[in-house]
Design an enzyme around this catalytic site. Structure first.
Site, short mmCIF file in Angstrom:
data_model
loop_
_atom_site.label_atom_id
_atom_site.label_comp_id
_atom_site.label_asym_id
_atom_site.label_seq_id
_atom_site.Cartn_x
_atom_site.Cartn_y
_atom_site.Cartn_z
N GLY A 99 40.61 37.32 44.91
CA GLY A 99 41.37 37.32 43.65
C GLY A 99 41.45 38.70 43.02
O GLY A 99 42.49 39.11 42.51
N CYS A 100 40.35 39.43 43.08
CA CYS A 100 40.31 40.76 42.48
C CYS A 100 41.18 41.74 43.26
O CYS A 100 41.84 42.60 42.68
CB CYS A 100 38.86 41.26 42.42
SG CYS A 100 37.81 40.16 41.43
#
Length: 155
Positions: free
Chosen positions: A45-46
């Site tokens: 996600g990052c």
């Protein structure tokens, strides 16, 4: 330390960043500033979030807006993460959680039944005068960078 509030000036801060820089909010007056907090370098996600901001950097720069990603990772990890994905913006290392506390993004989280204190994915938009104009907490990555870009356009 106080925490930030919408439509109020953000207290000045300084923090170490990639490129052997020290980021000072006061030095950024006259530009819009997007600060996004994310849990950890090189996680799915990052990585996607960073790539989404990267892919829109020209649009942000055209609006006189600088972007900074912030996590508790160290500068070496940040330098590697930034280089690997060719992020054109700097990453701030907040190992002592000074910025995390200022922006109140450390929250109780659960993973596989275990509780821990971690960064709640959040983004903040600070205007040219250093005033917090918009905040997004508990961010879902998909479409987020576009939403931030629209908010900058609306300033």
């Amino acid at each position: 330390m106080p925490t930030v509030e919408l439509n109020q000036p953000v207290p000045d801060f300084e923090a170490p960043a990639t490129g052997d820089q020290t980021v000072r909010l006061a030095d950024l007056r006259g530009k819009n500033v997007v600060i996004y907090f994310y849990p950890k370098d090189n996680t799915p996600g990052c990585t996607t979030e960073g790539q989404d901001f990267r892919d829109r950097i020209a649009a942000f720069e055209a609006l006189d807006t600088v972007i900074f990603g912030v996590s508790r990772d160290g500068l070496k990890a940040h330098e590697n993460f930034r280089a690997k994905y060719e992020f054109p913006f700097h990453l701030i290392s907040d190992q002592d959680e000074t910025l995390c506390r200022l922006f109140d993004v450390i929250k109780l989280k659960k993973l596989y039944g275990k509780e821990y204190m971690g960064i709640d994915r959040s983004t903040f938009l600070i205007d040219r005068d250093g005033v917090l104009r918009k905040e997004w907490r508990g961010v879902k990555v998909k479409g987020h960078a576009d939403e931030v870009l629209e908010a900058v356009k609306a300033l």
